[in-house]
Design an enzyme around this catalytic site. Structure first.
Site, PDB file in Angstrom:
ATOM      1  N   LYS A  38     110.446  73.512 112.389  1.00 29.70           N
ATOM      2  CA  LYS A  38     109.582  74.644 112.056  1.00 29.70           C
ATOM      3  C   LYS A  38     110.531  75.735 111.592  1.00 29.70           C
ATOM      4  CE  LYS A  38     105.745  77.298 112.379  1.00 29.70           C
ATOM      5  NZ  LYS A  38     104.414  77.044 111.796  1.00 29.70           N
ATOM      6  N   ASP A  47     104.505  76.769 118.285  1.00 31.50           N
ATOM      7  CA  ASP A  47     104.431  75.637 117.362  1.00 31.50           C
ATOM      8  C   ASP A  47     105.684  74.764 117.468  1.00 31.50           C
ATOM      9  OD1 ASP A  47     102.053  76.670 116.539  1.00 31.50           O
ATOM     10  OD2 ASP A  47     102.720  77.293 114.557  1.00 31.50           O
ATOM     11  N   GLU A 108     107.222  71.668 109.280  1.00 30.99           N
ATOM     12  CA  GLU A 108     105.954  72.405 109.240  1.00 30.99           C
ATOM     13  C   GLU A 108     106.182  73.804 108.690  1.00 30.99           C
ATOM     14  OE1 GLU A 108     102.695  74.642 112.000  1.00 30.99           O
ATOM     15  OE2 GLU A 108     104.078  73.261 112.996  1.00 30.99           O
ATOM     16  N   GLY A 111     102.039  79.522 107.878  1.00 27.57           N
ATOM     17  CA  GLY A 111     100.857  79.927 107.126  1.00 27.57           C
ATOM     18  C   GLY A 111     100.560  78.955 105.995  1.00 27.57           C
TER      19      GLY A 111
END
Length: 230
Positions: A38, A47, A108, A111
């Protein structure tokens, strides 16, 4: 397919993390040496924690999430408020290290695909820089035709390879006519396969779900084989 994939969404809070974690857990279950990343988190690191748990890796959180900004805003805005500049070379170095350690890396985004990381650098630019194919996560219900088509067209303007779309149900409400017709319409409008429609599952609404359950659940609802990676 290459040795990784970038998971983006038609917006924020669309379910990218659950889908990314589901793919990680599924790959892990199939015996693949899989890593997760991430690159940028804003507001918190939940996350990144979810991805680390789903992939069952021992990497430090900073190796999964090299850029953390305190404010839950677009990275360019959060960085400006915090008087920081997003370190793009750090992201690339971290990604390269993960690629060297793992056979497959799931990245990932933050947004949607047009979110600014810096004033002159969007999520789409980052995907291009990392040279990864894209999986788009979209909501399953009303409004997704517009959001999904806009995301696809925007990605194609950057020359990105879109390998599939996943529709994610964000609430336990009974699906309506839009949910029933959207998969066919999205494929017709975009020419990109909808590889799964994921129902809402309360047991996945946690930072640390059971990885086995996560993998089995996603395997039931997403045809990962269409991506050529499982």
């Amino acid at each position: 397919m290459g040795q990784g994939i970038f998971i983006t969404g038609t917006g924020t809070e669309i379910g990218k993390t659950v889908i990314a974690g589901g793919l990680a857990a599924s790959l892990k279950q199939s015996g693949t040496n899989v890593g997760v990343m991430k690159p940028i988190s804003t507001g918190d690191t939940i996350d990144a924690q979810f991805l680390k748990h789903a992939a069952q890796v021992d990497d430090e959180l900073s190796s999964i999430n090299p850029i953390y900004l305190r404010h839950p805003l677009a990275p360019s805005v959060a960085a400006r408020i915090e008087n920081r500049e997003i370190d793009l070379p750090c992201i690339e170095t971290t990604f390269t290290a993960l690629q060297q350690k793992y056979d497959f890396v799931i990245v990932e985004g933050v947004g949607g695909i047009a979110v600014p990381i810096r004033d002159d650098f969007l999520v789409a630019h980052l995907i291009s820089r990392l040279q990864l194919p894209v999986l788009i996560v979209a909501q399953a219900g009303l409004g997704t035709l517009n959001h999904t088509l806009l995301t696809v067209v925007f990605a194609q303007q950057f020359g990105l390879q879109i390998v599939g779309i996943v529709l994610n149900r964000l609430s336990p409400e009974t699906p309506g006519l839009a949910e029933a017709t959207n998969p066919v319409e999205i494929e017709k409008l975009t020419g990109i396969p909808v590889i799964g429609v994921v129902p809402y599952e309360k047991r996945l609404d946690t930072t640390y779900p059971d990885p086995v359950f996560l993998a089995d659940f996603m395997n039931q609802h997403i045809a990962w084989r269409k991506l050529g990676i499982i």
